[in-house]
Design an enzyme around this catalytic site. Structure first.
Site, PDB file in Angstrom:
ATOM      1  N   LYS A   1       0.860  -1.192   0.000  1.00 33.31           N
ATOM      2  CA  LYS A   1       0.000   0.000   0.000  1.00 33.31           C
ATOM      3  C   LYS A   1       0.886   1.228   0.000  1.00 33.31           C
ATOM      4  O   LYS A   1       2.029   1.184   0.490  1.00 33.31           O
ATOM      5  CB  LYS A   1      -0.864   0.024   1.261  1.00 33.31           C
ATOM      6  CG  LYS A   1      -2.064   0.925   1.142  1.00 33.31           C
ATOM      7  CD  LYS A   1      -3.186   0.168   0.455  1.00 33.31           C
ATOM      8  CE  LYS A   1      -4.479   0.924   0.412  1.00 33.31           C
ATOM      9  NZ  LYS A   1      -5.604   0.020   0.152  1.00 33.31           N
TER      10      LYS A   1
HETATM   11  N1  GLU Z   1      -7.367   0.145  -2.918  1.00 34.12           N
HETATM   12  C1  GLU Z   1      -8.146  -1.035  -3.164  1.00 34.12           C
HETATM   13  C2  GLU Z   1      -8.192  -1.913  -1.931  1.00 34.12           C
HETATM   14  O1  GLU Z   1      -8.019  -1.443  -0.822  1.00 34.12           O
HETATM   15  C3  GLU Z   1      -7.715  -1.763  -4.428  1.00 34.12           C
HETATM   16  C4  GLU Z   1      -6.312  -2.260  -4.433  1.00 34.12           C
HETATM   17  C5  GLU Z   1      -5.872  -2.825  -5.787  1.00 34.12           C
HETATM   18  O2  GLU Z   1      -6.662  -2.902  -6.697  1.00 34.12           O
HETATM   19  O3  GLU Z   1      -4.696  -3.181  -5.869  1.00 34.12           O
HETATM   20  O4  GLU Z   1      -8.473  -3.072  -2.005  1.00 34.12           O
END
Ligand code: GLU
Length: 419
Positions: free
Chosen positions: A109
């Protein structure tokens, strides 16, 4: 001074859930130690120029939590509340989320501590390009694949992809997902998280004897997750009695006209002044009597302070980390079923996986195919969780962590620990 839920580390809370499942799995201390430490945490400065010509510096983060099952995967968040602790927790959750739906990814992240509402598009572009440039060596289709999260859009993903491609001198759409369709995005990606929320909710509702036509739904948050969840619930005949965004909450016991709310928020960029429901506070929204409550905003929405007042039968976590462990215990005692974040909002990353696969093939699928595969992936794994719940007499959350930890540990043991 009393300690409120906000003072407690988000990552610390996240580990509480991990430990509960690890106990049931009888996981040894060594594996626990490996899995409760992030592989890599990167912090850097992002100097950028305001449109006025002045320079400012923001802080950027990328946490690559675990690589046992594949490249790190997870979004980038632009928000004033972004901290290393939050990004680490979010990367930790991505690890289990990807494993719970069996994607060949680890967890990651990123984020920038900023308030996009105070930035122009040009300023956001400069911040994004510098953010991407700082990460060129450590991201890539086989290393770490970012995506959108709170306040980050397909356009931002396009700038990220372009900056990376310029640096490596090769067009590389698979370095990031959630891109516009014209440059390698997948059909169905924008709606995917909200669609996944409704797919999981409707399946669980059926098991609980809740019919869509008579179900009353409350949704907190009207961004990419809440908006599409509301749209798809409404299309299935559900009555959405409450919605909210940063400007406030709106209640209509007869049902909010969701297409009208979507049109309104599209035109005004938020719901301020929306007259399709009575204006209430966010706290009141959360305690409305309803069948299904969908938190689709940020972390720590349900705490020891408000959990006893929640009057929903089913909570479907569209957001990441909306429930503190104390609130989770209260929900368990009250018999409120919770579909946990790592399952309920996994639709987004599932279609991100489809996008990454399509980019690498250079062959793109029809929307129908994307949606069918999404539904199959989510339901196959949700049904596994429901079976664990029945067998182990536990919650869907603990079942989700058990399944995810088991998958990650298997990969880790097969690869071995390079020590
Ligand atoms: N931000 C989204 C989540 O928390 C998507 C992450 C992604 O598609 O890699 O799942």
């Amino acid at each position: 001074m009393t300690t409120t839920a906000r003072d407690v580390s988000v990552f610390g809370d996240a580990i509480t859930y991990f430990n509960e499942a690890a106990d049931l799995l009888g996981l040894d201390a060594g594996m626990r130690a490996i899995l409760t430490h992030p592989s890599r945490q990167i912090i850097f400065s992002i100097p950028f120029q305001r449109d006025t010509g002045e320079f400012e510096v923001y802080t950027g983060y990328r946490v690559q939590y675990n690589f046992a099952r594949g490249p790190a995967k997870g979004g980038i968040r632009y928000h004033p509340g972004v901290t290393l602790d939050e990004v680490t927790a979010l990367a930790f959750w991505m690890t289990w989320k990807c494993a719970v739906v069996d994607l060949p990814f680890g967890g990651g992240k990123g984020g920038v501590t900023c308030d996009p509402a105070t930035l122009s598009q040009n300023e956001i572009e400069r911040i994004t390009r510098r953010y991407a440039a700082e990460l060129v060596e450590v991201v890539g289709p086989d290393k770490d694949v970012p995506a959108p999260d709170v306040n980050t859009t397909p356009q931002i993903m396009a700038w990220f992809m372009d900056t990376y491609s310029m640096h490596v001198r090769q067009n590389t759409p698979g370095v990031v997902t959630g891109k516009p369709i014209e440059i390698g995005g997948s059909r169905g990606r924008t709606e995917a998280t909200g669609r996944g929320v409704t797919i999981c909710a409707l399946d669980q509702m059926e098991k609980m004897g809740l019919k869509p036509e008579t179900a009353r739904i409350v949704i907190q948050g009207f961004g990419n997750v809440g908006l599409y969840a509301a749209k798809l619930f409404a299309e299935r005949g559900c009555t959405i009695i409450g919605i909210s965004d940063v400007t406030g909450a709106y209640h209509n016991p007869k049902g909010i006209d969701i297409p009208a709310a979507i049109a309104y928020s599209g035109k005004h960029h938020n719901l301020a002044g929306f007259t399709g429901g009575e204006k209430i506070s966010n706290a009141e929204l959360l305690t409305l009597e309803c069948d299904v409550l969908v938190p689709a905003a940020l972390e720590k929405v349900f705490t020891a302070e408000n959990a006893t007042q929640i009057r929903a039968k089913l909570i479907v976590e569209g957001a990441n980390g909306p429930t503190t462990p104390e609130a989770d215990r209260i929900f368990r005692e009250k018999g409120i079923i919770v579909i946990p974040d790592i399952m309920a909002n996994a639709g987004g990353v599932t279609v991100s996986y489809f996008e990454w696969a399509q980019d690498r093939m250079g062959y793109f699928w029809k929307e129908k195919e994307v949606n069918e595969r999404l539904q199959e992936t989510l339901l196959d794994n949700l049904h596994e969780l429901q079976a664990i719940v029945a067998e182990r007499k536990t919650t869907l959350r603990t079942a989700a962590y058990m399944l995810a930890i088991d998958r990650v540990v298997k990969a880790l043991r097969l690869r071995g620990v390079y020590a």
